[in-house]
Design a protein around this motif. Structure first.
Motif, PDB file in Angstrom:
ATOM      1  N   GLU A 192      -5.816   6.943  -7.443  1.00 17.01           N
ATOM      2  CA  GLU A 192      -5.728   6.700  -8.885  1.00 17.01           C
ATOM      3  C   GLU A 192      -5.786   5.204  -9.160  1.00 17.01           C
ATOM      4  O   GLU A 192      -6.373   4.750 -10.127  1.00 17.01           O
ATOM      5  CB  GLU A 192      -4.406   7.261  -9.420  1.00 17.01           C
ATOM      6  N   GLY A 193      -5.114   4.441  -8.294  1.00 18.73           N
ATOM      7  CA  GLY A 193      -5.055   3.003  -8.457  1.00 18.73           C
ATOM      8  C   GLY A 193      -3.814   2.450  -7.794  1.00 18.73           C
ATOM      9  O   GLY A 193      -3.149   3.123  -7.014  1.00 18.73           O
ATOM     10  N   VAL A 194      -3.517   1.207  -8.122  1.00 20.87           N
ATOM     11  CA  VAL A 194      -2.358   0.519  -7.558  1.00 20.87           C
ATOM     12  C   VAL A 194      -1.416   0.164  -8.694  1.00 20.87           C
ATOM     13  O   VAL A 194      -1.861  -0.298  -9.746  1.00 20.87           O
ATOM     14  CB  VAL A 194      -2.792  -0.757  -6.792  1.00 20.87           C
ATOM     15  N   ARG A 195      -0.139   0.398  -8.477  1.00 12.62           N
ATOM     16  CA  ARG A 195       0.875   0.041  -9.474  1.00 12.62           C
ATOM     17  C   ARG A 195       2.006  -0.707  -8.788  1.00 12.62           C
ATOM     18  O   ARG A 195       2.279  -0.504  -7.609  1.00 12.62           O
ATOM     19  CB  ARG A 195       1.465   1.292 -10.125  1.00 12.62           C
ATOM     20  N   ASP A 196       2.678  -1.543  -9.569  1.00 11.52           N
ATOM     21  CA  ASP A 196       3.864  -2.220  -9.057  1.00 11.52           C
ATOM     22  C   ASP A 196       5.024  -1.237  -9.033  1.00 11.52           C
ATOM     23  O   ASP A 196       5.189  -0.421  -9.937  1.00 11.52           O
ATOM     24  CB  ASP A 196       4.221  -3.420  -9.937  1.00 11.52           C
ATOM     25  N   THR A 197       5.811  -1.321  -7.959  1.00 14.92           N
ATOM     26  CA  THR A 197       7.022  -0.518  -7.835  1.00 14.92           C
ATOM     27  C   THR A 197       8.161  -1.468  -7.486  1.00 14.92           C
ATOM     28  O   THR A 197       7.934  -2.663  -7.268  1.00 14.92           O
ATOM     29  CB  THR A 197       6.905   0.551  -6.725  1.00 14.92           C
ATOM     30  N   GLU A 198       9.359  -0.935  -7.398  1.00 15.83           N
ATOM     31  CA  GLU A 198      10.495  -1.788  -7.031  1.00 15.83           C
ATOM     32  C   GLU A 198      10.363  -2.319  -5.604  1.00 15.83           C
ATOM     33  O   GLU A 198      11.012  -3.286  -5.236  1.00 15.83           O
ATOM     34  CB  GLU A 198      11.813  -1.043  -7.208  1.00 15.83           C
ATOM     35  N   GLY A 222       7.326  -3.242  -4.363  1.00 17.53           N
ATOM     36  CA  GLY A 222       6.062  -3.973  -4.311  1.00 17.53           C
ATOM     37  C   GLY A 222       4.903  -3.082  -4.720  1.00 17.53           C
ATOM     38  O   GLY A 222       5.085  -1.918  -5.071  1.00 17.53           O
ATOM     39  N   PRO A 223       3.685  -3.622  -4.679  1.00 15.40           N
ATOM     40  CA  PRO A 223       2.530  -2.842  -5.103  1.00 15.40           C
ATOM     41  C   PRO A 223       2.309  -1.631  -4.197  1.00 15.40           C
ATOM     42  O   PRO A 223       2.477  -1.719  -2.982  1.00 15.40           O
ATOM     43  CB  PRO A 223       1.356  -3.820  -5.010  1.00 15.40           C
ATOM     44  N   ALA A 224       1.917  -0.513  -4.820  1.00 18.47           N
ATOM     45  CA  ALA A 224       1.724   0.725  -4.059  1.00 18.47           C
ATOM     46  C   ALA A 224       0.480   1.445  -4.553  1.00 18.47           C
ATOM     47  O   ALA A 224       0.147   1.421  -5.735  1.00 18.47           O
ATOM     48  CB  ALA A 224       2.942   1.629  -4.213  1.00 18.47           C
ATOM     49  N   ARG A 225      -0.203   2.083  -3.603  1.00 16.06           N
ATOM     50  CA  ARG A 225      -1.357   2.924  -3.914  1.00 16.06           C
ATOM     51  C   ARG A 225      -0.836   4.286  -4.367  1.00 16.06           C
ATOM     52  O   ARG A 225       0.119   4.795  -3.805  1.00 16.06           O
ATOM     53  CB  ARG A 225      -2.223   3.144  -2.671  1.00 16.06           C
ATOM     54  N   ARG A 226      -1.510   4.853  -5.362  1.00 14.47           N
ATOM     55  CA  ARG A 226      -1.148   6.180  -5.863  1.00 14.47           C
ATOM     56  C   ARG A 226      -2.329   7.116  -5.649  1.00 14.47           C
ATOM     57  O   ARG A 226      -3.424   6.866  -6.149  1.00 14.47           O
ATOM     58  CB  ARG A 226      -0.808   6.112  -7.353  1.00 14.47           C
ATOM     59  N   TYR A 227      -2.074   8.189  -4.908  1.00 19.43           N
ATOM     60  CA  TYR A 227      -3.102   9.184  -4.603  1.00 19.43           C
ATOM     61  C   TYR A 227      -2.708  10.530  -5.179  1.00 19.43           C
ATOM     62  O   TYR A 227      -1.557  10.940  -5.074  1.00 19.43           O
ATOM     63  CB  TYR A 227      -3.248   9.356  -3.085  1.00 19.43           C
ATOM     64  N   TRP A 228      -3.699  11.235  -5.745  1.00 21.72           N
ATOM     65  CA  TRP A 228      -3.485  12.574  -6.285  1.00 21.72           C
ATOM     66  C   TRP A 228      -4.257  13.598  -5.465  1.00 21.72           C
ATOM     67  O   TRP A 228      -5.356  13.320  -4.981  1.00 21.72           O
ATOM     68  CB  TRP A 228      -3.941  12.653  -7.734  1.00 21.72           C
ATOM     69  N   ILE A 262       2.432   8.373  -2.763  1.00 20.71           N
ATOM     70  CA  ILE A 262       2.426   6.921  -2.945  1.00 20.71           C
ATOM     71  C   ILE A 262       2.634   6.249  -1.597  1.00 20.71           C
ATOM     72  O   ILE A 262       3.456   6.699  -0.798  1.00 20.71           O
ATOM     73  CB  ILE A 262       3.556   6.517  -3.915  1.00 20.71           C
ATOM     74  N   CYS A 263       1.894   5.180  -1.345  1.00 18.88           N
ATOM     75  CA  CYS A 263       2.137   4.386  -0.132  1.00 18.88           C
ATOM     76  C   CYS A 263       1.989   2.908  -0.454  1.00 18.88           C
ATOM     77  O   CYS A 263       1.257   2.530  -1.373  1.00 18.88           O
ATOM     78  CB  CYS A 263       1.215   4.806   1.012  1.00 18.88           C
ATOM     79  N   ALA A 264       2.702   2.098   0.282  1.00 18.30           N
ATOM     80  CA  ALA A 264       2.631   0.646   0.101  1.00 18.30           C
ATOM     81  C   ALA A 264       1.184   0.192   0.255  1.00 18.30           C
ATOM     82  O   ALA A 264       0.424   0.727   1.081  1.00 18.30           O
ATOM     83  CB  ALA A 264       3.523  -0.067   1.114  1.00 18.30           C
ATOM     84  N   ILE A 265       0.799  -0.783  -0.528  1.00 18.73           N
ATOM     85  CA  ILE A 265      -0.590  -1.247  -0.533  1.00 18.73           C
ATOM     86  C   ILE A 265      -1.039  -1.737   0.844  1.00 18.73           C
ATOM     87  O   ILE A 265      -2.199  -1.598   1.222  1.00 18.73           O
ATOM     88  CB  ILE A 265      -0.815  -2.320  -1.625  1.00 18.73           C
TER      89      ILE A 265
END
Length: 174
Positions: free
Chosen positions: A152-158, A160-166, A132-135
């Motif tokens: 995978e996409g972007v999700r909100d985290t505590e 701020g928004p973060a990119r999720r890579y698999w 995961i990395c910050a957007i």
């Protein structure tokens, strides 16, 4: 030539210099530093490095609900250039976290080190790895993508928004 090594107390001064390069804080990506860790004194540094070693030891890592994690420092000679953390189980933080000190960035170190840590994940038998990395962290996104991460996409985290890579570890080859 850079190398990945297990955290060691012999690099106390070098680690402090790396931390101070970007300004000290409670969140040093890839180093497993907690707000309660006191690393400035020799005794505090020894205690912290000991905890990091225990976190990777299967016999000790799960005590107190801790997540098993392998830590590596990116070093070049007597300089600490960054840190890598490979969590052995799924976490909301992802499996791998990393950071490069500001004066060592833009040299390909993160790309190189991430490739090595993905190899360690494969050796551990992990099938899939999440990073995961910050957007707005374009450099980290490029590092992940250079190593084959699939967005995978972007999700909100505590934070701020973060990119999720698999990463499909079996697809990485030997």
């Amino acid at each position: 030539m850079p190398d990945l090594i297990a955290p060691t107390t012999r690099m106390h001064t070098a680690w402090l210099e790396a931390r101070d390069d970007g300004g000290p804080g409670v969140h040093e990506d890839g180093f497993g530093l907690r707000p309660s860790d006191e690393v400035d004194s020799p005794a505090g540094f020894v205690a912290w490095v000991t905890r990091l070693a225990e976190d990777s030891d299967p016999a000790k890592a799960t005590e107190g609900g801790r997540v098993r994690c392998t830590y590596r420092w990116i070093v070049d000679g007597d300089r600490v250039l960054g840190g890598m953390a490979l969590r052995h189980e799924f976490s909301d933080l992802g499996h791998i976290g990393y950071g490069i000190r500001p004066s060592a960035r833009r040299r390909g170190l993160a790309t190189w080190a991430l490739g090595r840590m993905l190899g360690e994940a494969q050796e551990l038998g992990l099938d899939r790895v999440l990073i995961i990395c910050a957007i707005d962290n374009i450099a980290s996104a490029k590092t992940i993508e250079r190593n084959g991460g699939i967005l995978e996409g972007v999700r909100d985290t505590e934070h701020g928004p973060a990119r999720r890579y698999w990463f499909e570890i079996g697809a990485l080859g030997s």
